[in-house]
Structures are given as structure tokens and as C-alpha cells.
Design a protein around this motif. Structure first.
Motif, short mmCIF file in Angstrom:
data_model
loop_
_atom_site.label_atom_id
_atom_site.label_comp_id
_atom_site.label_asym_id
_atom_site.label_seq_id
_atom_site.Cartn_x
_atom_site.Cartn_y
_atom_site.Cartn_z
N GLU A 269 32.89 16.34 -73.92
CA GLU A 269 33.49 16.19 -73.32
C GLU A 269 33.35 14.75 -73.19
OE1 GLU A 269 30.92 18.39 -70.60
OE2 GLU A 269 32.22 20.21 -70.72
N ALA A 270 33.86 14.33 -72.11
CA ALA A 270 33.16 12.49 -72.23
C ALA A 270 31.99 12.34 -71.73
CB ALA A 270 34.35 11.39 -70.28
N LEU B 158 34.53 3.14 -66.28
CA LEU B 158 35.04 3.95 -64.36
C LEU B 158 35.29 5.09 -64.41
CD1 LEU B 158 38.30 1.78 -64.17
CD2 LEU B 158 35.81 1.55 -62.38
N GLN B 159 35.21 5.78 -65.33
CA GLN B 159 35.52 7.13 -65.67
C GLN B 159 34.17 8.23 -65.77
OE1 GLN B 159 34.60 9.37 -68.26
NE2 GLN B 159 35.48 10.81 -67.36
N PHE B 160 32.89 6.63 -65.98
CA PHE B 160 31.66 7.78 -65.91
C PHE B 160 31.42 8.32 -63.94
CE2 PHE B 160 27.16 7.35 -65.19
CZ PHE B 160 25.97 8.62 -65.73
N HIS B 161 32.22 7.31 -63.24
CA HIS B 161 31.59 7.04 -62.10
C HIS B 161 32.55 7.49 -61.87
CE1 HIS B 161 28.28 4.50 -62.46
NE2 HIS B 161 29.22 3.20 -63.54
N GLU B 162 33.63 8.56 -61.99
CA GLU B 162 35.08 8.60 -61.21
C GLU B 162 35.87 7.81 -60.58
OE1 GLU B 162 32.35 12.24 -59.68
OE2 GLU B 162 33.16 13.47 -61.22
N LEU B 163 36.25 6.82 -60.85
CA LEU B 163 37.12 5.89 -60.27
C LEU B 163 38.11 5.99 -61.24
CD1 LEU B 163 33.95 3.32 -59.85
CD2 LEU B 163 34.55 4.80 -57.87
N THR B 164 38.38 6.21 -61.71
CA THR B 164 39.51 6.40 -62.28
C THR B 164 40.02 7.84 -62.62
OG1 THR B 164 41.05 5.30 -64.19
CG2 THR B 164 38.57 5.94 -65.15
N VAL C 127 35.05 4.50 -77.03
CA VAL C 127 35.14 4.25 -75.76
C VAL C 127 33.83 2.48 -75.91
CG1 VAL C 127 32.14 4.34 -75.58
CG2 VAL C 127 33.46 6.54 -76.06
N TRP C 128 34.65 2.73 -74.38
CA TRP C 128 34.17 0.34 -74.52
C TRP C 128 33.22 0.92 -73.92
CZ3 TRP C 128 38.82 -3.00 -74.19
CH2 TRP C 128 39.33 -2.52 -74.21
N PRO D 51 23.09 3.28 -71.66
CA PRO D 51 23.00 2.94 -70.22
C PRO D 51 24.63 1.99 -69.69
CG PRO D 51 22.01 1.84 -72.60
CD PRO D 51 22.75 2.87 -72.50
N VAL D 52 24.72 2.30 -68.71
CA VAL D 52 25.87 1.58 -68.27
C VAL D 52 26.42 0.99 -66.87
CG1 VAL D 52 28.37 3.57 -66.75
CG2 VAL D 52 26.24 4.71 -68.44
N THR D 53 27.12 0.08 -66.90
CA THR D 53 27.52 -0.86 -65.67
C THR D 53 27.65 -0.16 -64.42
OG1 THR D 53 30.01 -1.18 -66.54
CG2 THR D 53 28.46 -2.57 -67.38
N ASP D 54 26.89 -0.39 -63.41
CA ASP D 54 27.11 0.13 -62.50
C ASP D 54 28.94 0.15 -61.58
OD1 ASP D 54 27.08 -2.32 -61.07
OD2 ASP D 54 25.22 -2.40 -60.43
N PRO D 55 28.92 0.91 -60.60
CA PRO D 55 30.54 0.60 -59.84
C PRO D 55 30.62 -0.18 -59.63
CG PRO D 55 29.34 2.50 -58.81
CD PRO D 55 28.23 1.99 -59.93
N ALA D 56 30.15 -1.22 -58.64
CA ALA D 56 30.29 -2.89 -58.47
C ALA D 56 30.57 -3.83 -59.92
CB ALA D 56 29.36 -3.59 -57.18
#
Length: 206
Positions: A61-62, A84-90, A97-98, A140-145
Motif C-alpha cells: 500500500e502507498a 499529494l497522494q498522501f493528503h488525498e489531493l490527487t 516515492v518523491w 516527514p511529509v510536506t503539508d498540503p499548502a
């Protein structure tokens, strides 16, 4: 220390529960390195990187893949399409993995999981980054904005369409605000590019 057979069962139980373990985690549970090495030889366990292990039939899984990536690049930050994929925005499912690493850092050589690297300056590597616990690994993941702004900044690498999709979904689902986008975009010197898209989408939703 428990007998070898008991150690093997304990090691497998721990991997099933946590997903990914480091050699020091096994040692803390009374499991010796020779037991782990035996499980690797038997192909029950796979070695992701030096001192990092998971079950050979582990889920793909992702989120699991992000945990794998962070376990082998602990100073990296999940970004761009993966964030984006982690935050469900795409709806995009990146083939790798980027991850962002510091601009002057040595680039790791990793066979698995597949990782695509971009380089951020020191301050940028920490700004707008949130930390999530996945299978016992800090990711660590960049936040949506911040993610959306980065996608516009690296639009030549990932495509403008993906950046616009992230912007549209981020605003539609209120995962970020225009003010947050402006703040990050000003810092990244990309606001002049983003502004028409942000204003158009805010106007459409008004």
C-alpha cells in the motif's frame, strides 16, 4: 535470550505488527542478529537497507511504501506527487516515492523502494513539514499548502496538470487556504505563476 526457534516466531510477530523494524528494534526484544540473518536467508524476511527489515510478503500500500522510503532515507521529506497522494489531493499513483533531500547532501543509492529525489535548501527542507507515524516509522511529509506550492515550482518535472489538480482539490476540500498558499509561494518566489490559478479557482468557488 530465548531459543532460536522462539526468537524467529517473535521476530515474525513483531514484523507483522509493526511492518518495518531496524536491527536495534530486534535486539531490544531479545532477538539476535543471527536469527534475523537466518530469516533473510530463508527469504521469509527481506533486508530493505542496512539494518532495516520487513516481511517478504508485506503489503505494498502507498502508506507502507512511504514508511519504507523514510526508513532508508531518514533525513528525506516526502514531497510533490507522493505528498499529494498522501493528503488525498490527487488520483495519481506515482511510480516512485518523491523525496526531498538537503541541497548539498549525498544522494543515497537505493534499489528499493524506487525513489526520485529533488533537492531543497536547508531551511526549505523543514518549513511546512508535518511528521506522521506509519508502521512505527516517523515519516516527514510536506503539508498540503507547501505541497501544492512545490508542485507549481517543479511543474516542469511533474506537469502543470498535476499541480492544478492538487490546487483544485486542496481548495475544494479546505485542506489549505489562499493565505497559506500565498505565504509559501512568496517564500518560493512562485506566487506570480500561481496567482492567476488561485484567483480563478477561488472565484469559481465563490
Amino acid at each position: 535470550m530465548p531459543p532460536a526457534n522462539a526468537q524467529q516466531h517473535r521476530a515474525l510477530d513483531l514484523l507483522k505488527a509493526r511492518g518495518i523494524l531496524r536491527l536495534r528494534d530486534f535486539k531490544a526484544e531479545g532477538i539476535g542478529p543471527e536469527t534475523v540473518a537466518r530469516l533473510v536467508r530463508e527469504e521469509t524476511v527481506v533486508r530493505l537497507a542496512r539494518g532495516v527489515y520487513q516481511l517478504s510478503d508485506a503489503s505494498l500500500e502507498a502508506a507502507h511504501t512511504l514508511a519504507e522510503a523514510s526508513s532508508v532515507v531518514p533525513k528525506g521529506v516526502v514531497c510533490l506527487i507522493s505528498a499529494l497522494q498522501f493528503h488525498e489531493l490527487t488520483l495519481q499513483m506515482p511510480s516512485a516515492v518523491w523525496m526531498a533531500i538537503e541541497r548539498t547532501a549525498w544522494r543515497p543509492r537505493i534499489d528499493y523502494p524506487r525513489i526520485r529525489f529533488v533537492r531543497f535548501a536547508g531551511e526549505c527542507l523543514n518549513e511546512g513539514v508535518t511528521r506522521h507515524r506509519i508502521e512505527g516509522i516517523e515519516v516527514p511529509v510536506t503539508d498540503p499548502a507547501r505541497t501544492i506550492v512545490d508542485c507549481f515550482k517543479y511543474r516542469n518535472k511533474i506537469g502543470l496538470g498535476i499541480a492544478m489538480e492538487g490546487l483544485r482539490e486542496g481548495l475544494r476540500h479546505r485542506r489549505c487556504t489562499p493565505d497559506e498558499l500565498w505565504r509559501h509561494a512568496q517564500g518560493a518566489r512562485i506566487w506570480s505563476v500561481m496567482r492567476p490559478y488561485v484567483e480563478a479557482m477561488v472565484f469559481d468557488d465563490a
